[in-house]
Structures are given as C-alpha cells and as structure tokens.
Design a protein around this motif. Structure first.
Motif, PDB file in Angstrom:
ATOM      1  N   LEU A 131       5.080  -3.884 -15.054  1.00 38.13           N
ATOM      2  CA  LEU A 131       4.088  -2.839 -14.802  1.00 38.13           C
ATOM      3  C   LEU A 131       3.327  -3.126 -13.505  1.00 38.13           C
ATOM      4  O   LEU A 131       3.166  -2.252 -12.660  1.00 38.13           O
ATOM      5  CB  LEU A 131       3.120  -2.717 -15.976  1.00 38.13           C
ATOM      6  CG  LEU A 131       1.983  -1.709 -15.819  1.00 38.13           C
ATOM      7  CD1 LEU A 131       2.528  -0.296 -15.620  1.00 38.13           C
ATOM      8  CD2 LEU A 131       1.066  -1.767 -17.035  1.00 38.13           C
ATOM      9  N   ALA A 165       8.570  -0.587 -17.606  1.00 41.26           N
ATOM     10  CA  ALA A 165       8.105  -1.862 -18.158  1.00 41.26           C
ATOM     11  C   ALA A 165       8.355  -1.927 -19.663  1.00 41.26           C
ATOM     12  O   ALA A 165       8.815  -2.952 -20.188  1.00 41.26           O
ATOM     13  CB  ALA A 165       6.624  -2.063 -17.853  1.00 41.26           C
ATOM     14  N   TYR A 166       8.081  -0.840 -20.375  1.00 41.52           N
ATOM     15  CA  TYR A 166       8.278  -0.816 -21.824  1.00 41.52           C
ATOM     16  C   TYR A 166       9.753  -0.976 -22.174  1.00 41.52           C
ATOM     17  O   TYR A 166      10.113  -1.739 -23.073  1.00 41.52           O
ATOM     18  CB  TYR A 166       7.725   0.480 -22.424  1.00 41.52           C
ATOM     19  CG  TYR A 166       7.902   0.538 -23.920  1.00 41.52           C
ATOM     20  CD1 TYR A 166       7.010  -0.118 -24.753  1.00 41.52           C
ATOM     21  CD2 TYR A 166       8.968   1.206 -24.496  1.00 41.52           C
ATOM     22  CE1 TYR A 166       7.169  -0.091 -26.132  1.00 41.52           C
ATOM     23  CE2 TYR A 166       9.149   1.238 -25.871  1.00 41.52           C
ATOM     24  CZ  TYR A 166       8.243   0.587 -26.678  1.00 41.52           C
ATOM     25  OH  TYR A 166       8.417   0.603 -28.028  1.00 41.52           O
ATOM     26  N   ASP A 225       6.482  -7.140 -19.858  1.00 39.75           N
ATOM     27  CA  ASP A 225       5.914  -5.791 -19.781  1.00 39.75           C
ATOM     28  C   ASP A 225       4.821  -5.725 -18.716  1.00 39.75           C
ATOM     29  O   ASP A 225       4.829  -4.849 -17.845  1.00 39.75           O
ATOM     30  CB  ASP A 225       5.371  -5.388 -21.154  1.00 39.75           C
ATOM     31  CG  ASP A 225       4.845  -3.963 -21.186  1.00 39.75           C
ATOM     32  OD1 ASP A 225       5.604  -3.046 -20.823  1.00 39.75           O
ATOM     33  OD2 ASP A 225       3.684  -3.777 -21.583  1.00 39.75           O
ATOM     34  N   CYS A 265       5.761  -2.743 -10.452  1.00 37.83           N
ATOM     35  CA  CYS A 265       6.101  -1.348 -10.151  1.00 37.83           C
ATOM     36  C   CYS A 265       4.899  -0.553  -9.650  1.00 37.83           C
ATOM     37  O   CYS A 265       4.982   0.122  -8.631  1.00 37.83           O
ATOM     38  CB  CYS A 265       6.685  -0.673 -11.395  1.00 37.83           C
ATOM     39  SG  CYS A 265       8.338  -1.221 -11.815  1.00 37.83           S
ATOM     40  N   HIS A 266       3.795  -0.650 -10.364  1.00 42.97           N
ATOM     41  CA  HIS A 266       2.632   0.170  -9.996  1.00 42.97           C
ATOM     42  C   HIS A 266       1.747  -0.517  -8.954  1.00 42.97           C
ATOM     43  O   HIS A 266       1.387   0.076  -7.944  1.00 42.97           O
ATOM     44  CB  HIS A 266       1.817   0.528 -11.230  1.00 42.97           C
ATOM     45  CG  HIS A 266       0.651   1.414 -10.936  1.00 42.97           C
ATOM     46  ND1 HIS A 266       0.785   2.707 -10.488  1.00 42.97           N
ATOM     47  CD2 HIS A 266      -0.691   1.165 -10.986  1.00 42.97           C
ATOM     48  CE1 HIS A 266      -0.408   3.235 -10.300  1.00 42.97           C
ATOM     49  NE2 HIS A 266      -1.322   2.319 -10.589  1.00 42.97           N
ATOM     50  N   VAL A 278       2.083   5.476 -12.372  1.00 43.38           N
ATOM     51  CA  VAL A 278       1.753   4.608 -13.501  1.00 43.38           C
ATOM     52  C   VAL A 278       2.555   4.969 -14.757  1.00 43.38           C
ATOM     53  O   VAL A 278       2.954   4.081 -15.516  1.00 43.38           O
ATOM     54  CB  VAL A 278       0.223   4.595 -13.776  1.00 43.38           C
ATOM     55  CG1 VAL A 278      -0.245   5.900 -14.374  1.00 43.38           C
ATOM     56  CG2 VAL A 278      -0.155   3.431 -14.659  1.00 43.38           C
ATOM     57  N   SER A 293       6.045   3.663 -14.173  1.00 42.93           N
ATOM     58  CA  SER A 293       5.974   2.198 -14.219  1.00 42.93           C
ATOM     59  C   SER A 293       5.841   1.692 -15.650  1.00 42.93           C
ATOM     60  O   SER A 293       6.497   0.719 -16.040  1.00 42.93           O
ATOM     61  CB  SER A 293       4.794   1.701 -13.387  1.00 42.93           C
ATOM     62  OG  SER A 293       4.947   2.061 -12.048  1.00 42.93           O
ATOM     63  N   THR A 294       4.989   2.343 -16.422  1.00 37.43           N
ATOM     64  CA  THR A 294       4.796   1.961 -17.820  1.00 37.43           C
ATOM     65  C   THR A 294       6.083   2.137 -18.616  1.00 37.43           C
ATOM     66  O   THR A 294       6.438   1.283 -19.433  1.00 37.43           O
ATOM     67  CB  THR A 294       3.663   2.797 -18.450  1.00 37.43           C
ATOM     68  OG1 THR A 294       2.481   2.604 -17.695  1.00 37.43           O
ATOM     69  CG2 THR A 294       3.413   2.396 -19.888  1.00 37.43           C
TER      70      THR A 294
END
Length: 157
Positions: A50, A68-69, A46, A53-54, A61, A64-65
């Motif tokens: 994150l 990632a999640y 995760d 990506c960010h 963000v 990206s979050t």
C-alpha cells in the motif's frame, strides 16, 4: 520462502539456547505461533505494498489498497497452507483457495457486523471493539483452517 525459513531457523536456535522454557512452550503450540506470525507477515506485506503503490508511486489509494489486499491474501494463503499447517498436498488446492476466499469474505462481513454491534449497540470504544472482534475472528479462522480447509487426511498424517 527459503530465505524466510532460514532466518526463522536461526531465530529458533537462538531462542532455544537463550530462553529454553519459553521456547518449549511456544514449540508445543507452534501451529498457533505460526498462525499469528503469518498474520503479521501478511499485514506487513499489505502495508508495504500500500505504501509503495500509493505513497511512493502515487497510484490511486483505492487501486493501491486493492493491489495490496490481493497480494497479502496470497501471501497469507501460501503461509497458512504450506508453513502453518504444513499441508504440502497440491491436489485440491483450487478447492482450498475457494474455501479460503469464502472464509475471507465471511470474515469481512462478520467484522463489520460485530463492529456495528460493539460500537453502536454496546457503546464500546471502536479500537477496543476492533481488537476484540479481530481476536474472535482469528480464533474462528484458525479453527476453520486447521480442521476444515487444511486438515490432514489420514493418508497424509
């Protein structure tokens, strides 16, 4: 996964020879140890996704979050099913994913509610409250995964 299992196997051999008493204790509770390790691995995925990506690619963000999640969710499911609880049965996997998703959603809401109680009603420092809530949800999740979602049928055992 094969690389992970290879590295884990080497670590087990090293631990067995270096610390036999600790190894024996951990081996006895290996499902719990694997559950905790799977959680750490999913968290690492995760955070890494994150950051990639960010932090590196400059993607929004929130996007990206979310990415990632979702990725860490699948890593967690895969590790819990096939490694932690050694549930190799592929029949009913869609049902397991559905139940796993429902538990994740419930845990998200339970986390928020228990944090609200801990911080606002009992005036517990928010980081201590989160640790306690995470431990509680971890125990609850382990029991549900072991005895409901990934339980072994009599034929499988």
């Amino acid at each position: 996964m094969k690389l992970f299992l290879h590295i884990f196997g080497k670590f087990k051999v090293w631990g067995y020879h270096r610390y036999p008493r600790i190894y024996s204790l951990l081996h006895y509770r290996r499902a719990v140890v694997k559950f905790i390790m799977s959680g750490f691995i999913a968290t690492a995925v995760d955070l890494a996704v994150l950051y990639a990506c960010h932090g590196l690619l400059g993607i929004n963000v929130i996007v990206s979050t979310t990415v990632a999640y979702i990725l860490s969710f699948w890593v967690s499911f895969y590790l819990q099913k096939f490694w932690t609880f050694n549930n190799q049965n592929r029949q009913g996997m869609y049902k397991q994913v559905g139940l796993y998703s429902i538990i994740a959603f419930i845990n998200l809401n339970l986390n928020g509610y228990l944090m609200h109680l801990g911080v606002n009603n009992f005036h517990i420092y928010y980081l201590f409250s989160q640790v306690a809530v995470s431990l509680l949800i971890g125990v609850e999740s382990y029991l549900i995964y072991k005895f409901v979602i990934f339980r072994k049928k009599a034929v499988e055992a």
